[in-house]
Design a protein around this motif. Structure first.
Motif, PDB file in Angstrom:
ATOM      1  N   LYS A 129      51.721  29.826 -63.428  1.00 14.55           N
ATOM      2  CA  LYS A 129      51.450  29.977 -61.991  1.00 14.55           C
ATOM      3  C   LYS A 129      50.114  30.651 -61.725  1.00 14.55           C
ATOM      4  N   CYS A 130      49.726  31.571 -62.613  1.00 13.44           N
ATOM      5  CA  CYS A 130      48.506  32.342 -62.403  1.00 13.44           C
ATOM      6  C   CYS A 130      47.711  32.410 -63.700  1.00 13.44           C
ATOM      7  N   LEU A 131      46.413  32.135 -63.604  1.00 15.02           N
ATOM      8  CA  LEU A 131      45.541  32.180 -64.778  1.00 15.02           C
ATOM      9  C   LEU A 131      44.290  32.975 -64.445  1.00 15.02           C
ATOM     10  N   SER A 132      44.012  34.020 -65.227  1.00 14.96           N
ATOM     11  CA  SER A 132      42.822  34.851 -65.043  1.00 14.96           C
ATOM     12  C   SER A 132      42.052  34.917 -66.346  1.00 14.96           C
ATOM     13  N   GLU A 180      48.971  28.123 -59.248  1.00 17.62           N
ATOM     14  CA  GLU A 180      48.754  28.538 -57.862  1.00 17.62           C
ATOM     15  C   GLU A 180      47.557  29.477 -57.701  1.00 17.62           C
ATOM     16  N   GLU A 181      47.193  30.201 -58.753  1.00 18.30           N
ATOM     17  CA  GLU A 181      46.066  31.127 -58.676  1.00 18.30           C
ATOM     18  C   GLU A 181      45.177  30.954 -59.903  1.00 18.30           C
ATOM     19  N   LEU A 182      43.871  30.811 -59.663  1.00 16.21           N
ATOM     20  CA  LEU A 182      42.899  30.732 -60.750  1.00 16.21           C
ATOM     21  C   LEU A 182      41.770  31.712 -60.455  1.00 16.21           C
ATOM     22  N   LYS A 183      41.542  32.661 -61.386  1.00 15.59           N
ATOM     23  CA  LYS A 183      40.506  33.657 -61.209  1.00 15.59           C
ATOM     24  C   LYS A 183      39.622  33.693 -62.452  1.00 15.59           C
ATOM     25  N   LEU A 184      38.321  33.481 -62.243  1.00 14.39           N
ATOM     26  CA  LEU A 184      37.345  33.482 -63.329  1.00 14.39           C
ATOM     27  C   LEU A 184      36.308  34.557 -63.031  1.00 14.39           C
ATOM     28  N   ASP A 185      36.040  35.398 -64.000  1.00 13.84           N
ATOM     29  CA  ASP A 185      35.114  36.506 -63.766  1.00 13.84           C
ATOM     30  C   ASP A 185      34.305  36.787 -65.037  1.00 13.84           C
ATOM     31  N   PHE A 229      43.546  18.481 -61.689  1.00 13.71           N
ATOM     32  CA  PHE A 229      44.011  19.856 -61.596  1.00 13.71           C
ATOM     33  C   PHE A 229      45.172  19.962 -60.625  1.00 13.71           C
ATOM     34  N   SER A 230      45.829  21.101 -60.646  1.00  9.44           N
ATOM     35  CA  SER A 230      46.989  21.330 -59.797  1.00  9.44           C
ATOM     36  C   SER A 230      46.636  21.212 -58.322  1.00  9.44           C
ATOM     37  N   ASP A 231      47.426  20.430 -57.591  1.00 10.48           N
ATOM     38  CA  ASP A 231      47.226  20.349 -56.140  1.00 10.48           C
ATOM     39  C   ASP A 231      48.004  21.445 -55.418  1.00 10.48           C
ATOM     40  N   LYS A 232      48.602  22.366 -56.211  1.00 11.93           N
ATOM     41  CA  LYS A 232      49.336  23.488 -55.638  1.00 11.93           C
ATOM     42  C   LYS A 232      48.497  24.763 -55.601  1.00 11.93           C
ATOM     43  N   LEU A 233      47.254  24.670 -56.031  1.00  7.55           N
ATOM     44  CA  LEU A 233      46.400  25.844 -56.089  1.00  7.55           C
ATOM     45  C   LEU A 233      46.230  26.470 -54.706  1.00  7.55           C
ATOM     46  N   ARG A 234      46.506  27.768 -54.599  1.00  3.72           N
ATOM     47  CA  ARG A 234      46.388  28.495 -53.329  1.00  3.72           C
ATOM     48  C   ARG A 234      45.194  29.443 -53.314  1.00  3.72           C
TER      49      ARG A 234
END
Length: 255
Positions: free
Chosen positions: A9-12, A37-42, A57-62
């Motif tokens: 659901k979440c990838l950082s 639902e969550e993608l964070k790149l830093d 890619f996921s069409d559920k990304l919020r």
């Protein structure tokens, strides 16, 4: 063999600059995240491209947050369907030119129909292009892009980003927070009828001369904010106007 992370659901990803090889994409075509639902790149210093051209890619990304990726030139391919995206944050990407790959993006499908928070900060080369016109093949910049089309938008931050906005920009009356900094040509801001604005921060807008709501026919052209404009901002709680030129006009506020 294709790899699918069905339950993710979440990838950082943070500080993996040396792990991403130059000229390599972060997500290959054989890797999928159907429920992400969550993608964070830093802090991915070597990253130039996030997705493979054929990647679905996921069409559920919020939530999509991309920070400090100094080599990233393009963020979202035109074929991606981010119809459920609610928050987009892009910060400190030195060579980023496009939020969306404008080639082939169909503007009739709508742009980010559910977006609520849009933050674009410290993107010096950003062209702010959202889509390409089908007739004359000319790119549309953010100043021409109709922010009023973002019906659910609640917060917009655009700070030190590439080419400036046009002389006039309009926003949806549903907007609650607006932060604009460092736009040399912006003169007028229109918030539509019955604006819900709660927080307004304007900095380093040397040509700004007028803030108004669409129904304000009596807006005083000799000041930045007229009394009739203030009457329309019933919900305003925070107002900062710093280093915004008046073109030798008489003041910020006049009754």
């Amino acid at each position: 063999m294709p790899t699918s992370f069905q339950n993710l659901k979440c990838l950082s990803l943070y500080g993996c600059g040396e792990e991403v090889e130059e000229d390599k994409v972060l997500f290959g075509e054989k890797v999928s995240f159907p429920n992400l639902e969550e993608l964070k790149l830093d802090d991915l210093s070597m990253l130039k491209k996030i997705w493979h051209a054929q990647h679905k890619f996921s069409d559920k990304l919020r939530i999509l947050s991309v920070r400090t990726c100094p080599r990233l030139a393009n963020l979202i391919p035109s074929h991606f369907n981010f119809q459920n995206l609610k928050e987009l944050v892009v910060y400190n990407c030195e060579v980023l030119e496009y939020v969306f790959d404008h080639q082939g993006l169909n503007r009739d499908d709508g742009i980010l129909p559910k977006i609520e928070i849009l933050k674009l900060e410290e993107l010096p080369k950003l062209r702010l292009t959202f889509y390409e016109d089908k007739n004359d093949n000319m790119p549309y910049h953010s100043s021409l892009f109709k922010f009023t089309a973002l019906e659910h938008i609640k917060a917009i931050h655009i700070i030190n980003c590439g080419k400036p906005l046009d002389e006039k920009v309009s926003f949806s009356p549903n907007l609650e927070v607006l932060v604009l900094e460092r736009f040399s040509k912006l003169k007028k801001i229109d918030f539509g009828t019955e604006p819900k604005l709660k927080k307004l921060i304007l900095k380093n807008l040397p040509e700004l001369s007028n803030i108004r709501s669409n129904g304000d026919e009596n807006a005083n052209k000799t000041c930045l904010l007229s009394s009739s404009t203030f009457k329309n901002f019933h919900n305003l709680k925070w107002l900062d106007i710093i280093d915004c030129g008046m073109e030798d006009r008489s003041g910020v506020y006049r009754s």
